[in-house]
Design a protein around this motif. Sequence first.
Motif, PDB file in Angstrom:
ATOM      1  N   ALA A  37       0.609  -1.107  -0.210  1.00 56.24           N
ATOM      2  CA  ALA A  37       0.176   0.184  -0.184  1.00 56.24           C
ATOM      3  C   ALA A  37       1.094   1.103  -0.025  1.00 56.24           C
ATOM      4  O   ALA A  37       1.253   2.068  -0.792  1.00 56.24           O
ATOM      5  N   LEU A  38       1.785   1.414   0.731  1.00 60.44           N
ATOM      6  CA  LEU A  38       2.463   2.618   0.823  1.00 60.44           C
ATOM      7  C   LEU A  38       3.566   2.542  -0.058  1.00 60.44           C
ATOM      8  O   LEU A  38       3.294   3.951  -0.639  1.00 60.44           O
ATOM      9  N   VAL A  39       3.779   1.492  -0.997  1.00 61.60           N
ATOM     10  CA  VAL A  39       5.110   1.561  -2.210  1.00 61.60           C
ATOM     11  C   VAL A  39       3.995   2.049  -3.333  1.00 61.60           C
ATOM     12  O   VAL A  39       4.164   3.593  -4.208  1.00 61.60           O
ATOM     13  N   VAL A  41       0.710   3.864  -2.863  1.00 63.97           N
ATOM     14  CA  VAL A  41       0.652   5.349  -2.913  1.00 63.97           C
ATOM     15  C   VAL A  41       1.732   6.331  -3.137  1.00 63.97           C
ATOM     16  O   VAL A  41       1.350   7.481  -3.591  1.00 63.97           O
ATOM     17  N   ALA A  42       2.909   6.392  -2.193  1.00 59.99           N
ATOM     18  CA  ALA A  42       4.230   7.029  -3.346  1.00 59.99           C
ATOM     19  C   ALA A  42       4.492   7.153  -4.232  1.00 59.99           C
ATOM     20  O   ALA A  42       4.876   8.584  -5.389  1.00 59.99           O
ATOM     21  N   GLN A  43       4.235   5.878  -5.044  1.00 61.67           N
ATOM     22  CA  GLN A  43       4.071   5.964  -6.747  1.00 61.67           C
ATOM     23  C   GLN A  43       2.728   7.074  -7.129  1.00 61.67           C
ATOM     24  O   GLN A  43       3.072   7.612  -8.523  1.00 61.67           O
ATOM     25  N   GLY A  44       2.053   6.909  -6.401  1.00 55.28           N
ATOM     26  CA  GLY A  44       0.732   7.380  -6.762  1.00 55.28           C
ATOM     27  C   GLY A  44       0.590   8.435  -6.720  1.00 55.28           C
ATOM     28  O   GLY A  44       0.595  10.090  -7.474  1.00 55.28           O
ATOM     29  N   ALA A  45       1.322   9.146  -5.697  1.00 56.86           N
ATOM     30  CA  ALA A  45       1.509  10.794  -5.187  1.00 56.86           C
ATOM     31  C   ALA A  45       2.944  11.208  -6.190  1.00 56.86           C
ATOM     32  O   ALA A  45       3.058  12.238  -6.823  1.00 56.86           O
ATOM     33  N   THR A  46       3.686  10.822  -6.528  1.00 53.67           N
ATOM     34  CA  THR A  46       4.667  10.829  -7.773  1.00 53.67           C
ATOM     35  C   THR A  46       3.835  10.418  -9.449  1.00 53.67           C
ATOM     36  O   THR A  46       4.352  12.451  -9.720  1.00 53.67           O
ATOM     37  N   SER A  47       3.238  10.486  -9.400  1.00 52.55           N
ATOM     38  CA  SER A  47       2.421  10.506 -10.821  1.00 52.55           C
ATOM     39  C   SER A  47       1.652  11.392 -10.713  1.00 52.55           C
ATOM     40  O   SER A  47       1.425  12.199 -11.797  1.00 52.55           O
ATOM     41  N   SER A 270      10.791  14.542  -8.502  1.00 53.46           N
ATOM     42  CA  SER A 270      10.962  13.282  -8.137  1.00 53.46           C
ATOM     43  C   SER A 270      11.767  12.442  -7.259  1.00 53.46           C
ATOM     44  O   SER A 270      11.848  11.118  -6.475  1.00 53.46           O
ATOM     45  N   SER A 271      12.931  12.869  -6.927  1.00 53.68           N
ATOM     46  CA  SER A 271      14.114  13.059  -5.841  1.00 53.68           C
ATOM     47  C   SER A 271      13.314  12.521  -4.356  1.00 53.68           C
ATOM     48  O   SER A 271      13.555  11.912  -4.158  1.00 53.68           O
ATOM     49  N   ILE A 272      12.574  13.245  -4.336  1.00 57.23           N
ATOM     50  CA  ILE A 272      11.669  13.600  -2.766  1.00 57.23           C
ATOM     51  C   ILE A 272      11.093  12.807  -2.878  1.00 57.23           C
ATOM     52  O   ILE A 272      10.753  11.587  -2.568  1.00 57.23           O
ATOM     53  N   THR A 273       9.692  12.425  -4.498  1.00 60.71           N
ATOM     54  CA  THR A 273       9.548  11.454  -3.660  1.00 60.71           C
ATOM     55  C   THR A 273       9.559   9.677  -3.680  1.00 60.71           C
ATOM     56  O   THR A 273       9.479   8.736  -3.188  1.00 60.71           O
ATOM     57  N   GLY A 274      11.155  10.076  -4.818  1.00 58.80           N
ATOM     58  CA  GLY A 274      12.023   8.097  -4.391  1.00 58.80           C
ATOM     59  C   GLY A 274      12.164   8.133  -3.066  1.00 58.80           C
ATOM     60  O   GLY A 274      11.873   6.926  -2.922  1.00 58.80           O
ATOM     61  N   LEU A 276      10.417   9.532  -0.901  1.00 56.97           N
ATOM     62  CA  LEU A 276       9.662   8.906   0.730  1.00 56.97           C
ATOM     63  C   LEU A 276       9.244   7.616   0.180  1.00 56.97           C
ATOM     64  O   LEU A 276       8.666   7.266   1.027  1.00 56.97           O
ATOM     65  N   THR A 277       9.526   7.220  -1.541  1.00 56.17           N
ATOM     66  CA  THR A 277       8.984   5.455  -1.708  1.00 56.17           C
ATOM     67  C   THR A 277       9.861   4.797  -0.236  1.00 56.17           C
ATOM     68  O   THR A 277       9.756   3.979   0.008  1.00 56.17           O
ATOM     69  N   VAL A 278      11.075   4.892  -1.035  1.00 55.04           N
ATOM     70  CA  VAL A 278      12.037   4.169   0.166  1.00 55.04           C
ATOM     71  C   VAL A 278      11.757   4.029   1.680  1.00 55.04           C
ATOM     72  O   VAL A 278      11.966   3.364   2.207  1.00 55.04           O
ATOM     73  N   LEU A 279      11.552   5.266   1.772  1.00 55.15           N
ATOM     74  CA  LEU A 279      11.131   5.743   3.859  1.00 55.15           C
ATOM     75  C   LEU A 279      10.210   5.083   3.696  1.00 55.15           C
ATOM     76  O   LEU A 279       9.673   4.005   4.646  1.00 55.15           O
ATOM     77  N   LEU A 280       8.734   4.659   2.990  1.00 60.72           N
ATOM     78  CA  LEU A 280       7.434   4.726   3.380  1.00 60.72           C
ATOM     79  C   LEU A 280       7.891   2.936   3.604  1.00 60.72           C
ATOM     80  O   LEU A 280       7.741   2.277   4.109  1.00 60.72           O
ATOM     81  N   GLY A 281       8.445   2.440   2.009  1.00 62.51           N
ATOM     82  CA  GLY A 281       9.088   1.018   2.111  1.00 62.51           C
ATOM     83  C   GLY A 281       9.840   0.510   3.573  1.00 62.51           C
ATOM     84  O   GLY A 281       9.404  -0.579   3.020  1.00 62.51           O
ATOM     85  N   GLY A 282      11.177   1.144   3.230  1.00 61.66           N
ATOM     86  CA  GLY A 282      10.964   1.101   4.326  1.00 61.66           C
ATOM     87  C   GLY A 282      10.927   0.578   6.163  1.00 61.66           C
ATOM     88  O   GLY A 282      10.989  -0.315   7.116  1.00 61.66           O
TER      89      GLY A 282
END
Lengths: 402, 245
Positions: A37-39, A41-47, A270-274, A276-282
């Motif tokens: 879900a978090l990944v 969501v992060a990808q959705g926010a990115t797009s 995209s660097s911010i959201t990237g 974010l994705t790593v952080l949430l996934g972690g």
Amino acid sequence: MNAFELIRLAISRLSTSRLRAVLTMLGVIIGVGSIVALVAVAQGATSGITDRIQGLGTNLLTVSPGATRSGFTRNAAGSATTLTVEDASAISAVSGVAAVAPELSTQKVVIAGLQNETTSIIGTTPAYLEVRTYTMWQGSFLNQAAVDGSLRVAVIGATTADNLGLDGTSIGQTISVGGIPFQLVGIMQPKGSSGITSQDDEVLIPLTTAQHYFVGTDKVRTISVSVASADQIDTTQSNLTVLLEQRHGTNGTNDDFSITSQAQLLSTFSSITGLLTVLLGGIASISLLVGGIGIMNIMLVSVRERTREIGIRKAIGARNSDILFQFLIEALVLSLLGGLIGILVGVLVSALIGTIAGWGFIFNPFTVVVAVGFSLVVGVVFGVWPARQAARLDPIASLRYE
Amino acid sequence: MAETLFAPAEPGPFGSPAPVDGAPVPVIELRGVTRIYSSGRLEVAALRGVDLDVWQGDFLAIVGPSGSGKSTMMNIIGCLDRPTAGSYRLGGTPIEQLSDDDLARVRGRAIGFVFQSFNLLPRTSAIENVATPLLYQGVARKDRYARAQAALERLGLGDRMDHEPSELSGGQQQRVAIARALVTEPALILADEPTGNLDSQSGADVITLLHELNDAGTTIVLITHDSDVAVEARRQVHVRDGLLV
């Protein structure tokens, strides 16, 4: 004993204590579910953000005023109002520039009939429509005559129209902007991109009108520049920099303006959201780890509880490896089943969030593969130790275990 | 490891006893079997040199009070334990050198256990319990259930096949346990106080059953402290302080 028999045995053993099995799986369900879900969501926010930036306009350069200095203190970027209408007209002469739209902005109350709303009032030129890639829905956009004559005409965004209860029949009607009557000449198509601040909630009036009635200077907030083609963006950006440095008498170290391109914005976001994705996934991976420890915990308890069962099985011909695989596969079934349910939950949750936030349903098969792989690893890593404990039990002692 | 686990079961060491010219081989042959338990410096000799032969079709009772070493004998005869010294041949196969896996295979194929406390798998139906030893021999599912059903029917439990142990009386549970011991067609049934947890009627039924099995040719070793049970056997040996007397 083949793998199929072992899996059947594991499932039949687990189904004798379903509640416990479900509770044990819960950790993995939550872990895998939150990763998926978090990944998503992060990808959705990115797009969503990417769409928005691209929706700003194609091949767009934005010239913003730089920071002011008061003594030794540098103020926030954009705090200066160093750009002028003359800068904008100078820019339009630079090669590679297709269109230039200076923007003056302020906030005013807009009233139409009984509805009112406080929104952005932007004074601009006819080029705005092209530069910012809007299209008209009803009526027409501001024309050059309106700018030349400082006419009190207004074009509104789709959201503003909704908020004020205006539609296609309202063209020609008079609305009040900051207490001054304006004629509504057009309503724009919504851009359809989502986000926190809408690009569809604004009132556009001629630049000269804004200067005359609301702002009183020739300073502009930003100058949006549309570049003729994508491969000219970089050269145009440096040409603009040279031009503005000349005009403002600066030399690169003390520039009072900044020029950002869409590509820069995109890469920043995209660097911010990237991240974010790593952080949430972690964070989600930690919960999967905890889920795995939960499985190990329950398997250890289970080995202790079923000591006698293990003794019986050994007495009637089970080898150590049979016992090892029985318990290992039970742990694997728990973690894999938990992982599959978690994927389902994660996909549902991300679809729900995506629908609410407006970027829709994003399904990434790669996340699913990773999640299944993770649950398998969790099952093996946290299942091996309890299974070895079980396999090593002494049959005589186990048979007497109460 | 996976290979040994998933490979089709080979014929066990008991599968084809080498025929000795003319002379029959005893099912059980103990020679000078000694078992010493050591915990720290303390060494306790549970068996101190036991010689015993049990022949095909025999019905032997090993009798002794608790602490005499009869449980240790049963563990060694049942291949759950190895002697510290001495030799044990089961159907002519020396047991001392076998690996844990080979011992497990011998237990599964050559020995049927009947315990005092039944030792059925909990929350598992009677037929599943009886079929489990065949599972570890790699018998196909269909055959397992057919043979388990036949064994249960032979013991008069044809209508209790789907019952779990908790739904069965003590006597019925012990009959399920005997069916489980029989289903592999073992060379030897090893019964450890099989009547100890039963009322006298059920106990008598179990003894009758053992007689029937023995009459049909199964070798039975009965371990008990109860001389009333022991007299049912054809032959008795008495254990005292780790020795046969």
